[in-house]
Design a protein around this motif. Sequence first.
Motif, PDB file in Angstrom:
ATOM      1  N   HIS A  95      59.709  34.446  23.267  1.00 43.66           N
ATOM      2  CA  HIS A  95      61.063  34.627  23.798  1.00 43.66           C
ATOM      3  C   HIS A  95      61.791  33.284  23.796  1.00 43.66           C
ATOM      4  O   HIS A  95      61.226  32.243  23.426  1.00 43.66           O
ATOM      5  N   SER A  96      63.058  33.304  24.231  1.00 42.90           N
ATOM      6  CA  SER A  96      63.907  32.111  24.111  1.00 42.90           C
ATOM      7  C   SER A  96      63.424  30.949  24.974  1.00 42.90           C
ATOM      8  O   SER A  96      63.505  29.781  24.555  1.00 42.90           O
ATOM      9  N   HIS A  97      62.917  31.228  26.185  1.00 42.48           N
ATOM     10  CA  HIS A  97      62.403  30.144  27.028  1.00 42.48           C
ATOM     11  C   HIS A  97      61.254  29.424  26.328  1.00 42.48           C
ATOM     12  O   HIS A  97      61.184  28.184  26.311  1.00 42.48           O
ATOM     13  N   ALA A  98      60.367  30.205  25.753  1.00 44.32           N
ATOM     14  CA  ALA A  98      59.239  29.612  25.029  1.00 44.32           C
ATOM     15  C   ALA A  98      59.715  28.865  23.789  1.00 44.32           C
ATOM     16  O   ALA A  98      59.170  27.810  23.430  1.00 44.32           O
ATOM     17  N   SER A  99      60.756  29.380  23.140  1.00 41.88           N
ATOM     18  CA  SER A  99      61.315  28.692  21.967  1.00 41.88           C
ATOM     19  C   SER A  99      61.823  27.305  22.361  1.00 41.88           C
ATOM     20  O   SER A  99      61.551  26.309  21.676  1.00 41.88           O
ATOM     21  N   ALA A 100      62.566  27.251  23.474  1.00 41.44           N
ATOM     22  CA  ALA A 100      63.111  25.972  23.936  1.00 41.44           C
ATOM     23  C   ALA A 100      61.987  25.009  24.298  1.00 41.44           C
ATOM     24  O   ALA A 100      61.990  23.836  23.886  1.00 41.44           O
ATOM     25  N   ASP A 101      61.014  25.488  25.065  1.00 38.55           N
ATOM     26  CA  ASP A 101      59.908  24.622  25.492  1.00 38.55           C
ATOM     27  C   ASP A 101      59.103  24.113  24.300  1.00 38.55           C
ATOM     28  O   ASP A 101      58.721  22.936  24.243  1.00 38.55           O
ATOM     29  N   THR A 102      58.841  24.992  23.341  1.00 34.11           N
ATOM     30  CA  THR A 102      58.039  24.614  22.176  1.00 34.11           C
ATOM     31  C   THR A 102      58.776  23.597  21.308  1.00 34.11           C
ATOM     32  O   THR A 102      58.206  22.598  20.862  1.00 34.11           O
ATOM     33  N   ALA A 103      60.065  23.852  21.066  1.00 30.62           N
ATOM     34  CA  ALA A 103      60.860  22.931  20.237  1.00 30.62           C
ATOM     35  C   ALA A 103      60.957  21.555  20.888  1.00 30.62           C
ATOM     36  O   ALA A 103      60.818  20.523  20.218  1.00 30.62           O
ATOM     37  N   VAL A 104      61.181  21.545  22.193  1.00 33.12           N
ATOM     38  CA  VAL A 104      61.285  20.275  22.924  1.00 33.12           C
ATOM     39  C   VAL A 104      59.950  19.541  22.889  1.00 33.12           C
ATOM     40  O   VAL A 104      59.899  18.303  22.763  1.00 33.12           O
ATOM     41  N   SER A 105      58.852  20.282  22.968  1.00 31.12           N
ATOM     42  CA  SER A 105      57.530  19.674  22.876  1.00 31.12           C
ATOM     43  C   SER A 105      57.319  19.020  21.510  1.00 31.12           C
ATOM     44  O   SER A 105      56.751  17.927  21.408  1.00 31.12           O
ATOM     45  N   LEU A 106      57.794  19.677  20.460  1.00 30.39           N
ATOM     46  CA  LEU A 106      57.700  19.097  19.119  1.00 30.39           C
ATOM     47  C   LEU A 106      58.477  17.784  19.040  1.00 30.39           C
ATOM     48  O   LEU A 106      58.025  16.815  18.415  1.00 30.39           O
ATOM     49  N   ALA A 107      59.652  17.754  19.683  1.00 31.32           N
ATOM     50  CA  ALA A 107      60.454  16.523  19.697  1.00 31.32           C
ATOM     51  C   ALA A 107      59.785  15.448  20.534  1.00 31.32           C
ATOM     52  O   ALA A 107      59.761  14.265  20.152  1.00 31.32           O
ATOM     53  N   GLY A 108      59.225  15.853  21.676  1.00 33.84           N
ATOM     54  CA  GLY A 108      58.566  14.893  22.558  1.00 33.84           C
ATOM     55  C   GLY A 108      57.371  14.228  21.921  1.00 33.84           C
ATOM     56  O   GLY A 108      57.051  13.066  22.208  1.00 33.84           O
ATOM     57  N   SER A 109      56.698  14.958  21.030  1.00 31.22           N
ATOM     58  CA  SER A 109      55.524  14.411  20.352  1.00 31.22           C
ATOM     59  C   SER A 109      55.878  13.770  19.013  1.00 31.22           C
ATOM     60  O   SER A 109      54.989  13.432  18.225  1.00 31.22           O
TER      61      SER A 109
END
Length: 328
Positions: A95-109
Amino acid sequence: MGAYRDSTEKNMSPHHHHHAIGERHRQLIESTRGLAPIRTAVVHPCDAASLGGALAAWREGLIEPVLVGPRLRIESAAQVLGSSLDGIELVDTPHSHASADTAVSLAGSSDVEALMKGALHTDELMGAVLSRQAGLRTERQMSHVYALDVPSYPLPLLITDAALHIAPDLEAKRDIVQNAIDLALALGLERPRVALLSAVETVRANIPSTLDAAALCKMSERGQIQGGRLDGPLAIDNAVSCEAARQKGIVSEVAGQADILMAPDLEAANMIAKLLIHLAGAQAAGLVVGARVPIMLTSRADDIDARLASAALALRLVHFQSRDESHS
């Protein structure tokens, strides 16, 4: 890398200038030729508009997309577009919340260099970005910068902040101005001219934005803001019209030829930008700046050209910052 501003147009009056809608942004996109595309997490691109914008930016060589969202919905959007997703990385989320969290995690790493908003609310994406655990915060506050291509104005025009800071205090305004200057520098504008807007051009104790403008000018003199030329308070006519500035007797490097309009608050910035878009035929692109990666906050109403211009802004900024880091 070509500059976004035409040196031959620096002193042209807006009253004697007109270029085709989108011409300045097409020049911006052309200025990225030769730059490597930036790996970009496209957050929840589950409709044709957001997925189509990402795919167009990919075809233009601006981004290397990583699609983050529910696989079936993204594939359905691709079918609507008649586009193939072959060769494009896709990270499946529920879902969209998971999309946001996952994308941000990719940027953070540091797995991606930029974020692009898809079919989710801005608050949802920015909530994930602003999380302390995300690792995207810097010592500077984040802010949004509109890059407007106004056919009747001879210069690129950046307007800030129309999306994040509702009523910024002086400290926030310092960061908002510096973020906009950094983006302007990335676009090839040397010592960009920043107009600090209010309703008047004199400092008045009963109009707080005039006091902030005066303080920001002094902060610039003392090196707390770097890279630009600041003047204010300036009413908006004095900021963009040499004739209006002359009639008021304003002698300034900024008045009449501002590259950046710093509004006193979100409402004013939003109104200025939307008015230029809907009444002056301006084409809008925009970024959130001040995080570890640029964030393309595209709107559902944005057409492909606006989405491409936003991607070009992010590309120029990423390459500018990486060049700066390699020289430091």
